[in-house]
Write an enzyme that holds these catalytic residues in place. Structure first.
Site, PDB file in Angstrom:
ATOM      1  N   GLY A  19      35.545  30.873  48.267  1.00  0.00           N
ATOM      2  CA  GLY A  19      36.651  30.219  47.589  1.00  0.00           C
ATOM      3  C   GLY A  19      37.653  31.167  46.951  1.00  0.00           C
ATOM      4  N   GLU A  22      42.318  31.406  50.522  1.00  0.00           N
ATOM      5  CA  GLU A  22      42.617  30.092  51.080  1.00  0.00           C
ATOM      6  C   GLU A  22      42.192  30.022  52.547  1.00  0.00           C
ATOM      7  OE1 GLU A  22      43.700  27.651  49.314  1.00  0.00           O
ATOM      8  OE2 GLU A  22      44.247  28.725  47.488  1.00  0.00           O
ATOM      9  N   ASP A  33      52.024  36.296  48.007  1.00  0.00           N
ATOM     10  CA  ASP A  33      51.688  35.825  46.661  1.00  0.00           C
ATOM     11  C   ASP A  33      52.011  36.905  45.631  1.00  0.00           C
ATOM     12  OD1 ASP A  33      50.456  33.892  44.823  1.00  0.00           O
ATOM     13  OD2 ASP A  33      48.890  35.391  44.615  1.00  0.00           O
ATOM     14  N   LYS A  37      54.990  37.027  42.348  1.00  0.00           N
ATOM     15  CA  LYS A  37      54.709  37.465  40.975  1.00  0.00           C
ATOM     16  C   LYS A  37      55.530  38.688  40.596  1.00  0.00           C
ATOM     17  CE  LYS A  37      50.033  35.627  41.394  1.00  0.00           C
ATOM     18  NZ  LYS A  37      48.614  35.934  41.676  1.00  0.00           N
ATOM     19  N   GLY A 146      39.516  32.408  42.422  1.00  0.00           N
ATOM     20  CA  GLY A 146      38.330  31.593  42.169  1.00  0.00           C
ATOM     21  C   GLY A 146      38.681  30.312  41.426  1.00  0.00           C
TER      22      GLY A 146
END
Length: 276
Positions: A19, A22, A33, A37, A146
Site C-alpha cells: 500500500g 498506487e 508527485d 510538491k 501508507g
C-alpha cells in the site's frame, strides 16, 4: 532496491502490495508527485508562481541495482530529489532575469554522498532539507506513504477547514507573498552538475580512448573510471564520474557516445548532488 538488492520491478510490486505505491504508480516513480510538491515549495520560498510546465521531471525507472551497487562503491546512495535552489549557469556565474537570479526547480534521481543526512532516509520516509542564510541547514522528516500517514494528513486538512468555518476566516495560514514577481525558472540545459555515467561497452583496446575523446572535445572532464577486469571482447559496464558540466553539454556528448559501435546500450546518466 538498495536494502533488498532486487530489481526495480520487484521492489515496486512489493511496495504496491504493502500500500505504499498506487496500483498505477506513475505519479510516484516518474517523479510527478514530487514535482507538485516542489513547485509549491519553490513558489513559497522564492516569491513567484512556478509554472509546472517549467519544472524538469525525471523518474527512477532507468535506475538498476547495478547502478546502486556502483554508487555504493563510489561512496554514494541514489535518492530521488526535488531540488529548489538558485542555480549556477554553465560559466559558473549566476545569470539574472529582470534583476533576479533564476531558480533551479527540478526533480530527478541523484547520487547523494553517504555522509549526508538525506542518504539515510529510507523505506516510506520523506525528508525536506532547508538551507537558511542565517540558521543553516534544517531537516523535516517523517512518513510520506501508507494508509496511516495519508489519513493523518487528510484529517489535518479537514480540521483546518473546520476551524476556518468556525472562526469565519478564509484561512488562518499566512497568504502567499509574491516578493519576486519577476523570478524565473532556470532551464535544465543551463543547470551545472557532476555526473555518474554507466555505459555498456565492448571490452577491447581503444574503447575508453574513443569515449574520452568525445568528452574532451566537449570540454568535459573525467574524474574517475571503474571497469571490471577479465572480460576482453565481451560487453561490460564502464562507469565514469564526470566533472562539472552543463546538462546541455553532457546530453550532447552522451548522444555521440551512444552512437559508437563499441557502445551496446543507451548510456545511463545520474546527476551528483553536492548541496552547495
Amino acid at each position: 532496491m538498495k536494502l533488498e538488492g532486487a530489481d526495480f520491478a520487484a521492489v515496486l510490486a512489493e511496495a504496491q502490495r504493502l500500500g505504499y505505491a498506487e496500483a498505477e504508480p506513475s505519479l510516484d516513480v516518474d517523479g510527478h508527485d514530487a514535482a507538485h510538491k516542489i513547485g509549491i515549495l519553490a513558489s513559497l520560498a522564492h516569491g513567484f508562481w512556478v509554472n509546472p510546465k517549467q519544472i524538469y521531471v525525471e523518474g527512477i525507472r532507468h535506475i538498476s541495482k547495478l547502478d546502486i551497487r556502483f554508487a555504493g562503491q563510489l561512496g554514494y546512495t541514489i535518492r530521488l530529489l526535488g531540488i529548489v535552489k538558485k542555480g549556477a549557469t554553465a560559466g559558473g556565474a549566476r545569470a539574472k532575469t529582470n534583476g533576479c537570479a533564476p531558480v533551479q526547480v527540478s526533480v530527478y534521481p541523484t547520487l547523494v554522498p553517504n555522509t549526508h543526512v538525506l542518504a539515510s532516509v529510507n523505506d516510506v520516509f520523506n525528508a525536506i532539507l532547508v538551507r537558511g542564510d542565517v540558521v543553516g541547514d534544517t531537516l523535516y522528516y517523517g512518513r510520506g506513504a501508507g494508509q496511516d500517514a495519508t489519513a493523518s494528513a487528510v484529517l489535518s486538512d479537514l480540521a483546518d477547514a473546520a476551524l476556518d468555518l468556525k472562526c469565519g476566516t478564509r484561512s488562518r495560514i499566512p497568504p502567499f507573498v509574491p516578493h519576486e514577481l519577476e523570478g524565473a525558472v532556470l532551464p535544465i540545459d543551463e543547470v551545472v552538475a557532476r555526473y555518474y555515467v554507466r555505459l555498456s561497452v565492448i571490452d577491447k583496446p581503444g574503447t575508453l580512448a574513443r569515449i574520452a575523446a568525445i568528452l574532451g572535445r566537449s570540454k568535459i572532464g573525467i574524474s574517475s573510471v571503474i571497469q571490471p577486469e577479465g572480460h576482453e571482447g565481451a560487453s561490460v559496464p564502464l562507469i565514469l564520474m564526470i566533472h562539472d558540466a552543463s546538462n546541455a553539454a553532457i546530453t550532447r556528448a552522451l548522444a555521440k557516445i551512444g552512437a559508437l559501435p563499441v557502445v551496446k546500450a543507451p548510456p545511463v546518466m545520474v546527476r551528483v548532488e553536492n548541496f552547495e
